[in-house]
Design an enzyme around this catalytic site. Structure first.
Site, PDB file in Angstrom:
ATOM      1  N   GLU A 136       0.819  -1.214   0.000  1.00 57.11           N
ATOM      2  CA  GLU A 136       0.000   0.000   0.000  1.00 57.11           C
ATOM      3  C   GLU A 136       0.856   1.268   0.000  1.00 57.11           C
ATOM      4  OE1 GLU A 136      -4.041   1.218   2.124  1.00 57.11           O
ATOM      5  OE2 GLU A 136      -2.365   1.136   3.531  1.00 57.11           O
ATOM      6  N   GLU A 159     -21.329   0.978  -0.337  1.00 55.67           N
ATOM      7  CA  GLU A 159     -20.019   0.560   0.157  1.00 55.67           C
ATOM      8  C   GLU A 159     -20.053   0.264   1.657  1.00 55.67           C
ATOM      9  OE1 GLU A 159     -16.921   3.216  -1.016  1.00 55.67           O
ATOM     10  OE2 GLU A 159     -17.437   3.127  -3.152  1.00 55.67           O
TER      11      GLU A 159
END
Length: 206
Positions: A136, A159
């Protein structure tokens, strides 16, 4: 600064194999690699799991006129055993999809998580969150904005986001940020940058 330049680069790593080990909400890969050693020669074969997370943006919200900081409050599974509980105070954040630019994603996430559309972005830094086992890469920004009408519930139902935006006086945030629910790297780095640059942002008004 010369000593800070890297001795090695990507060409000094040999990836012998790269296999998908887990394919779920996240993806985990099993890599076998060798790399050059500071003492000369090559390492033995290393087996490493790599959590492929991709790139993300994170944005600390700041109102230089009212001297307010905006932090979002949401449930985080990774903090389930935290002494503060698994609801964390965070900067606005979101993942970058293929073909997207970080600043465009920052604007989108600010609107979704904080309901703000008129902001001015300042790039703080770009860093790897946990390079020991995760790919990441975080693009961190400060968003200068008007938080006079801030606060309240935000997030996208599709979401499964349940987000509450707090607007807090900057002095209060800074006095407690090192022992609070703002216990994550992007938030702490963003707040420390803001603490260092707060007066110049206030004097310029932008």
């Amino acid at each position: 600064m010369q000593r800070l330049k890297p001795k090695f680069d990507r060409s000094d790593v040999e990836v012998v194999s790269d296999e998908l080990a887990y394919d779920g909400f996240f993806k985990m890969y099993l890599l076998k690699v060798k790399h050059r050693l500071f003492s000369g020669g090559w390492s033995t074969m290393l087996s490493r799991e790599l959590f492929h997370r991709g790139q993300a943006v994170a944005v600390v919200l700041y109102d230089p006129v009212l001297d307010l900081v905006g932090l979002v409050d949401q449930f985080r599974i990774g903090a389930i055993e935290s002494e503060h509980g698994p609801w964390c105070l965070e900067v606005v954040a979101g993942m970058i999809e293929k073909g997207e630019e970080p600043e465009a994603v920052a604007h989108r996430e600010i609107e979704e998580e904080a309901g703000l559309t008129d902001v001015s972005l300042r790039h703080i830094t770009t860093y790897y969150s946990t390079p020991g086992g995760c790919s990441e890469k975080i693009h961190l920004y400060c968003a200068l904005c008007d938080l006079s009408d801030g606060g309240g519930e935000h997030g996208l139902d599709e979401e499964h986001e349940d987000i509450y935006l707090h607007t807090i006086p900057a002095a209060e945030v800074f006095s407690g940020m090192l022992n609070s629910r703002a216990n994550n790297a992007a938030t702490l780095i963003g707040l420390q940058w803001l603490q260092l640059n707060r007066e110049s942002l206030r004097s310029s008004g932008s």
